[in-house]
Write a protein that holds these residues in place. Structure first.
Motif, mmCIF file in Angstrom:
data_model
loop_
_atom_site.group_PDB
_atom_site.id
_atom_site.type_symbol
_atom_site.label_atom_id
_atom_site.label_comp_id
_atom_site.label_asym_id
_atom_site.label_seq_id
_atom_site.Cartn_x
_atom_site.Cartn_y
_atom_site.Cartn_z
ATOM 1 N N ALA A 68 4.337 1.272 -9.825
ATOM 2 C CA ALA A 68 5.048 1.211 -11.105
ATOM 3 C C ALA A 68 4.084 1.477 -12.264
ATOM 4 N N PRO A 69 4.579 2.007 -13.368
ATOM 5 C CA PRO A 69 3.731 2.208 -14.556
ATOM 6 C C PRO A 69 3.134 0.876 -15.007
ATOM 7 N N LEU A 70 1.951 0.921 -15.609
ATOM 8 C CA LEU A 70 1.293 -0.302 -16.060
ATOM 9 C C LEU A 70 2.018 -0.946 -17.239
ATOM 10 N N ILE A 114 5.982 0.882 2.663
ATOM 11 C CA ILE A 114 5.416 1.174 1.346
ATOM 12 C C ILE A 114 3.980 0.650 1.256
ATOM 13 N N GLN A 115 3.290 0.682 2.406
ATOM 14 C CA GLN A 115 1.909 0.209 2.433
ATOM 15 C C GLN A 115 1.008 1.013 1.496
ATOM 16 N N ASP A 116 1.335 2.274 1.251
ATOM 17 C CA ASP A 116 0.522 3.097 0.344
ATOM 18 C C ASP A 116 0.496 2.474 -1.053
ATOM 19 N N ALA A 117 1.682 2.175 -1.582
ATOM 20 C CA ALA A 117 1.776 1.602 -2.919
ATOM 21 C C ALA A 117 1.237 0.173 -2.945
ATOM 22 N N ALA A 118 1.451 -0.587 -1.856
ATOM 23 C CA ALA A 118 0.946 -1.959 -1.798
ATOM 24 C C ALA A 118 -0.586 -1.967 -1.861
ATOM 25 N N TYR A 119 -1.202 -1.013 -1.180
ATOM 26 C CA TYR A 119 -2.662 -0.880 -1.208
ATOM 27 C C TYR A 119 -3.150 -0.595 -2.630
ATOM 28 N N ILE A 161 6.587 0.001 -5.556
ATOM 29 C CA ILE A 161 8.026 0.270 -5.611
ATOM 30 C C ILE A 161 8.494 1.033 -4.372
ATOM 31 N N TRP A 162 9.637 0.597 -3.838
ATOM 32 C CA TRP A 162 10.273 1.283 -2.710
ATOM 33 C C TRP A 162 11.410 2.143 -3.236
ATOM 34 N N ASP A 184 10.279 -3.257 -9.770
ATOM 35 C CA ASP A 184 9.433 -3.506 -10.932
ATOM 36 C C ASP A 184 10.080 -4.584 -11.794
ATOM 37 N N THR A 185 9.466 -5.748 -11.859
ATOM 38 C CA THR A 185 10.022 -6.860 -12.645
ATOM 39 C C THR A 185 9.232 -7.116 -13.930
#
Length: 333
Positions: free
Chosen positions: A292-294, A136-141, A254-255, A240-241
């Motif tokens: 995740a949504p803001l 999930i490097q795309d979302a982590a970036y 998010i994965w 998402d916490t």
């Protein structure tokens, strides 16, 4: 050693196709019998995503799902054998701490499909053992871009479990995102040597905050608690916490394990499951990850960061931008 906790879930049928080796399961009649084996509680971030996807597949009738959690690495092969002996069509789990032993078990049960989280690749000589990881490097970036824009000091704290490829690549991607907004950012990096030790992760985060970090990368549970208590921000990972930390967690990578599991289910049902690397199904362009949504931070993130996130996300999905995959252990600046 105490007997592992067991919980159970059942349901009904359906499917499609993918790769090649195992016989078709009941010619497509009835749900697959699937077992999950997890070394931590199913509430833990990483495993919770596998568990959620399996429950969804069971709810729609594709599989019958049962699982065992809190299995020690030394006990993992025994639990694998137990499920294989019970006639499971597929066993899913994570063998990061029992790689060789798990493959030995799989070799003894060639008619059982094994879909395992692993730091190593598939082996053509073991056709019923496929691997995956949360790429999930795309979302982590993208979450790093937001973190960089929200940090005033440019001092970022990062607490991970173990420095294995699946953690390292996410940290590096996050750091690359931060540098898009804060080229001179510095990073404090530490690993707690556990997948589930919130108190230790919290204490490690406290030390980083004392050392000037104003945004924390919460790869483990416990980090966001420290950030919340000290009044700084955090970036989540895998789940998402924000609902639990509405004033603390700005964004999360998010994965989504559903694309990975659904592809494997289809392959087993078609009699086409074989040694393969399912990691690609975690990429953003396959629906395997997202930002995740803001939520509570809507309107609080600088527009320049939001514009760059939107631009990069569109390019990633279109195949015009690739986030670097770096599995090397990250170090503090």
């Amino acid at each position: 050693m105490p007997h592992p906790t067991r919980r159970h879930l059942l349901c009904g049928a359906a499917a499609i196709a993918l790769v090649a080796a195992l016989p078709a399961v009941a010619d497509g009649h009835g749900p697959l019998k699937v077992a999950g084996i997890y070394t931590v509680p199913v509430e833990q971030q990483w495993v919770s995503r596998i568990h959620k996807a399996a429950e969804a597949a069971a709810a729609r009738g594709d599989i019958e799902y049962t699982f065992t959690e809190n299995v020690a690495n030394t006990d993992y092969p025994r639990v694998m054998r137990e499920y294989a002996e019970q006639g499971m069509d597929m066993i899913v789990g994570e063998v990061f701490g029992a790689e060789a032993e798990a493959r030995e078990v799989a070799a003894d049960y060639p008619d059982t499909a094994f879909l395992m989280g692993s730091s190593f690749k598939e082996d053509a000589a073991l056709p019923n053992f496929a691997v995956f990881d949360n790429y999930i490097q795309d979302a982590a970036y993208l979450s790093g871009i937001i973190a960089g824009s929200m940090s005033e000091s440019g001092n970022i704290g990062m607490v991970g479990g173990f420095p294995i490829p699946e953690v390292n690549r996410l940290m590096h991607a996050f750091m690359a995102g931060v540098r898009e907004m804060k080229p001179e950012a510095t990073f404090q990096v530490s690993f707690i040597g556990s997948w589930f030790d919130p108190p230790k992760a919290k204490e490690t985060a406290f030390a980083m905050i004392e050392n000037g970090a104003d945004v924390m990368y919460a790869e483990r549970f416990g980090v966001s608690d420290a950030a919340q208590e000290r009044g700084i921000l955090a970036i989540g990972n895998v789940i998402d916490t924000q609902a639990d930390y509405p004033e603390t967690v700005v964004a999360s990578a998010i994965w989504h394990f559903e694309p990975t599991l659904d592809a494997a289910i289809a392959a087993v049902k078609a009699g086409e499951f074989t040694a393969a690397d399912y990691g690609r199904y975690s990429f953003m362009d396959r629906g395997g990850s997202s930002l995740a949504p803001l939520g509570t931070f809507e309107g609080k993130v600088p527009q320049a960061a939001l514009d760059l996130v939107a631009e990069r996300e569109a390019a990633i999905k279109a195949g015009d931008f690739a986030v670097d995959i770096n599995d090397d252990e990250p170090t503090s600046s």
